[in-house]
Design an enzyme around this catalytic site. Structure first.
Site, mmCIF file in Angstrom:
data_model
loop_
_atom_site.group_PDB
_atom_site.id
_atom_site.type_symbol
_atom_site.label_atom_id
_atom_site.label_comp_id
_atom_site.label_asym_id
_atom_site.label_seq_id
_atom_site.Cartn_x
_atom_site.Cartn_y
_atom_site.Cartn_z
ATOM 1 N N GLY A 23 0.089 -3.996 5.187
ATOM 2 C CA GLY A 23 -0.305 -5.310 4.673
ATOM 3 C C GLY A 23 -0.160 -6.365 5.762
ATOM 4 N N GLN A 24 -0.753 -7.549 5.536
ATOM 5 C CA GLN A 24 -0.698 -8.631 6.532
ATOM 6 C C GLN A 24 0.740 -8.972 6.893
ATOM 7 O OE1 GLN A 24 -3.499 -12.030 5.915
ATOM 8 N NE2 GLN A 24 -3.264 -11.484 3.771
ATOM 9 N N ASP A 33 6.586 4.206 -3.480
ATOM 10 C CA ASP A 33 5.540 3.537 -4.263
ATOM 11 C C ASP A 33 6.209 2.624 -5.289
ATOM 12 O OD1 ASP A 33 3.506 2.838 -6.070
ATOM 13 O OD2 ASP A 33 2.415 4.711 -5.679
ATOM 14 N N LEU A 34 5.905 1.330 -5.181
ATOM 15 C CA LEU A 34 6.566 0.365 -6.081
ATOM 16 C C LEU A 34 6.241 0.630 -7.548
ATOM 17 C CD1 LEU A 34 6.128 -2.897 -3.994
ATOM 18 C CD2 LEU A 34 8.316 -1.914 -4.661
ATOM 19 N N TYR A 44 1.125 -5.879 -5.308
ATOM 20 C CA TYR A 44 -0.253 -5.755 -5.806
ATOM 21 C C TYR A 44 -0.852 -7.142 -5.644
ATOM 22 C CZ TYR A 44 -4.103 -4.783 -9.033
ATOM 23 O OH TYR A 44 -5.340 -4.606 -9.596
ATOM 24 N N THR A 89 4.536 -16.186 -4.910
ATOM 25 C CA THR A 89 3.257 -16.867 -4.682
ATOM 26 C C THR A 89 3.178 -18.256 -5.316
ATOM 27 O OG1 THR A 89 0.897 -16.713 -5.219
ATOM 28 C CG2 THR A 89 2.375 -15.611 -6.709
ATOM 29 N N TYR A 143 -2.042 -11.742 -12.162
ATOM 30 C CA TYR A 143 -1.323 -11.614 -10.885
ATOM 31 C C TYR A 143 -0.141 -12.593 -10.824
ATOM 32 C CZ TYR A 143 -0.378 -12.521 -5.915
ATOM 33 O OH TYR A 143 0.239 -12.736 -4.705
ATOM 34 N N LYS A 150 3.896 -11.750 -10.695
ATOM 35 C CA LYS A 150 4.771 -12.192 -9.604
ATOM 36 C C LYS A 150 5.929 -13.030 -10.161
ATOM 37 C CE LYS A 150 4.247 -11.712 -5.699
ATOM 38 N NZ LYS A 150 4.757 -10.621 -4.804
ATOM 39 N N TRP A 197 -1.798 -18.708 0.283
ATOM 40 C CA TRP A 197 -3.015 -18.582 1.096
ATOM 41 C C TRP A 197 -2.721 -17.835 2.415
ATOM 42 C CZ3 TRP A 197 -6.676 -23.453 0.880
ATOM 43 C CH2 TRP A 197 -6.795 -23.884 -0.437
HETATM 44 N N1 LIG Z 1 -2.342 -12.774 0.411
HETATM 45 C C1 LIG Z 1 -2.094 -13.990 -0.077
HETATM 46 O O1 LIG Z 1 -2.934 -14.894 0.000
HETATM 47 C C2 LIG Z 1 -0.755 -14.308 -0.680
HETATM 48 C C3 LIG Z 1 -0.532 -15.594 -1.206
HETATM 49 C C4 LIG Z 1 0.702 -15.892 -1.752
HETATM 50 C C5 LIG Z 1 1.701 -14.924 -1.770
HETATM 51 N N2 LIG Z 1 1.456 -13.676 -1.287
HETATM 52 C C6 LIG Z 1 2.529 -12.687 -1.343
HETATM 53 O O2 LIG Z 1 2.881 -12.339 -0.005
HETATM 54 C C7 LIG Z 1 3.286 -10.976 0.042
HETATM 55 C C8 LIG Z 1 2.525 -10.222 1.126
HETATM 56 O O3 LIG Z 1 1.139 -10.250 0.831
HETATM 57 P P1 LIG Z 1 0.052 -9.713 1.878
HETATM 58 O O4 LIG Z 1 -0.965 -10.778 1.996
HETATM 59 O O5 LIG Z 1 0.714 -9.175 3.090
HETATM 60 O O6 LIG Z 1 -0.571 -8.520 1.022
HETATM 61 P P2 LIG Z 1 -1.600 -7.400 1.466
HETATM 62 O O7 LIG Z 1 -2.118 -7.660 2.838
HETATM 63 O O8 LIG Z 1 -2.543 -7.241 0.337
HETATM 64 O O9 LIG Z 1 -0.680 -6.099 1.552
HETATM 65 C C9 LIG Z 1 -0.074 -5.574 0.433
HETATM 66 C C10 LIG Z 1 0.878 -4.486 0.863
HETATM 67 O O10 LIG Z 1 1.521 -3.984 -0.321
HETATM 68 C C11 LIG Z 1 1.454 -2.588 -0.288
HETATM 69 N N3 LIG Z 1 1.414 -2.052 -1.640
HETATM 70 C C12 LIG Z 1 0.514 -2.344 -2.615
HETATM 71 N N4 LIG Z 1 0.797 -1.626 -3.721
HETATM 72 C C13 LIG Z 1 1.904 -0.895 -3.410
HETATM 73 C C14 LIG Z 1 2.673 0.049 -4.121
HETATM 74 N N5 LIG Z 1 2.365 0.416 -5.375
HETATM 75 N N6 LIG Z 1 3.744 0.605 -3.511
HETATM 76 C C15 LIG Z 1 4.053 0.292 -2.239
HETATM 77 N N7 LIG Z 1 3.349 -0.585 -1.512
HETATM 78 C C16 LIG Z 1 2.293 -1.170 -2.090
HETATM 79 C C17 LIG Z 1 0.187 -2.246 0.476
HETATM 80 O O11 LIG Z 1 0.349 -0.955 0.958
HETATM 81 P P3 LIG Z 1 -0.857 -0.060 1.542
HETATM 82 O O12 LIG Z 1 -0.895 -0.427 2.988
HETATM 83 O O13 LIG Z 1 -0.378 1.332 1.267
HETATM 84 O O14 LIG Z 1 -2.103 -0.429 0.772
HETATM 85 C C18 LIG Z 1 0.202 -3.321 1.562
HETATM 86 O O15 LIG Z 1 1.019 -2.907 2.645
HETATM 87 C C19 LIG Z 1 3.100 -10.432 -1.373
HETATM 88 O O16 LIG Z 1 4.322 -10.509 -2.064
HETATM 89 C C20 LIG Z 1 2.107 -11.381 -1.997
HETATM 90 O O17 LIG Z 1 2.229 -11.432 -3.403
HETATM 91 C C21 LIG Z 1 0.255 -13.345 -0.713
#
Ligand SMILES: NC(=O)c1ccc[n+]([C@@H]2O[C@H](COP(=O)([O-])OP(=O)(O)OC[C@H]3O[C@@H](n4cnc5c(N)ncnc54)[C@H](OP(=O)(O)O)[C@@H]3O)[C@@H](O)[C@H]2O)c1
Length: 312
Positions: free
Chosen positions: A16-17, A42-43, A67, A107, A131, A135, A156
């Site tokens: 993930g990012q 796996d979460l 997720y 989030t 979602y 969270k 974001w």
């Molecule tokens: N993206 C946004 O705009 C945003 C905004 C506000 C808050 N957040 C929060 O910031 C955090 C990081 O988000 P991100 O942007 O880095 O997300 P992301 O790029 O979508 O990556 C999600 C990660 O979670 C893993 N994952 C998903 N389902 C899983 C499961 N069942 N078991 C284990 N791992 C699992 C994925 O693994 P795989 O590599 O195996 O797919 C991936 O590494 C999260 O808590 C998100 O809610 C994100």
């Protein structure tokens, strides 16, 4: 990067990012990083999370996985809840079992977006979609399971890695003559490397058993400044143009013009005052962070050759 006392840190998430930025940043700072990721961890299967945390016995757990498919979650509420609430809660409980604190991410979508000034940590929540609700449930389960929790609500999220708004805009600019982007949702684009830097600054403050109670709790963490998706897209196009990459005009539209399965808050700017007060951390302005991201994705802005001797 300043050298810290090396810690043994388990990070849930690999590709993930945020996970990529964190795993890189923590390793570069000299920490021992144990990556816990699918398929082994796996979460949505809490036992795999508990077993991996107990077996790896870290000093600190960081949950960078979630997720994150905001619209898809409307069709998969059980999975979103299993990962974001039950899975996060299981990670926090396992960390508590071995006496470790947990850093967990949440989030801005826990809010309904009706505010007209930046949200602080005590403002009432009211998620508009599955979602955001999952969270919020995750925040509650993490804090109930482990009193030594730091929950970082962010917004974001973008990065040179993974799938995100910056990369989508750059791709579409190479495919289409102009783009339409929503101009009535306000927030703060926040970059994964900056979030990793915050985690690095917080770790020494919560890693010691003597860490004070006020170091824990919920904190808002987002870039300085605010914008709309449309203005953000225009800034991306300016940055692309400066770097010689494809760029197109952006037309502002309303949320009503661009229906999505999940509703999103119209305003989700986060006040980061508590993070500054308690942990002494402040993130750069989103425009500066965007520029760094574009430097990595496209390359630095080329220096203009001097046009006359007076320019030298
Ligand atoms: N993206 C946004 O705009 C945003 C905004 C506000 C808050 N957040 C929060 O910031 C955090 C990081 O988000 P991100 O942007 O880095 O997300 P992301 O790029 O979508 O990556 C999600 C990660 O979670 C893993 N994952 C998903 N389902 C899983 C499961 N069942 N078991 C284990 N791992 C699992 C994925 O693994 P795989 O590599 O195996 O797919 C991936 O590494 C999260 O808590 C998100 O809610 C994100």
């Amino acid at each position: 990067m300043t050298q810290q006392k090396p810690r043994r840190i388990a990070v849930i998430g690999r590709d993930g990012q945020l996970a990529l930025a964190l795993n890189r940043g923590l390793s570069e700072a000299g920490h021992e990083v144990i990556i816990l990721s699918r398929p082994l961890v796996d979460l949505s299967c809490p036992n795999t999370v508990r077993d991996a945390i107990i077996a790896s016995s870290p000093e600190i757990v960081v949950n960078a996985a979630a997720y994150t498919a905001v619209d898809k979650a409307e069709d998969e509420p059980d999975l979103a809840r299993a990962v974001n609430a039950d899975g996060a809660g299981a990670a926090a409980a396992a960390a508590a079992e071995i006496g470790a604190p947990i850093i967990h991410f949440s989030t801005d979508y826990v809010f309904d977006g009706s505010a007209s000034r930046p949200y602080d940590e005590n403002d009432p929540t009211g998620p508009l979609g599955v979602y955001g609700q999952s969270k919020l449930d995750g925040e509650r389960m993490v804090s109930a399971a482990n009193s030594r929790h730091v929950i970082l609500r962010t917004a974001w999220v973008c990065s040179p890695d993974g799938t995100n708004f910056v990369k989508t805009m750059l791709r579409l600019a190479a495919e289409r003559p102009r783009l339409r982007v929503v101009d009535d949702q306000r927030g703060s684009p926040t970059f994964a490397d900056d979030l990793a830097a915050v985690v690095l600054q917080i770790i020494p403050r919560i890693g010691a058993q003597s860490a004070t109670e006020h170091a824990f709790g919920i904190f808002h963490v987002a870039s300085s400044g605010e914008t709309t998706w449309c203005q953000f897209a225009r800034a991306i196009m300016v940055g692309a143009q400066q770097r010689g990459a494809p760029h197109v005009p952006i037309d502002g539209i309303t949320t009503a013009d661009y229906p999505t399965k999940a509703r999103r808050p119209a305003y989700s700017v986060l006040s980061t005052e508590k993070l500054r007060r308690v942990h002494g951390v402040r993130l750069p302005h989103w425009e500066a962070a965007l520029s760094g991201c574009l430097d990595q994705l496209i390359g630095p802005i080329p220096l203009k050759p001097p046009t006359s001797l007076n320019d030298i």
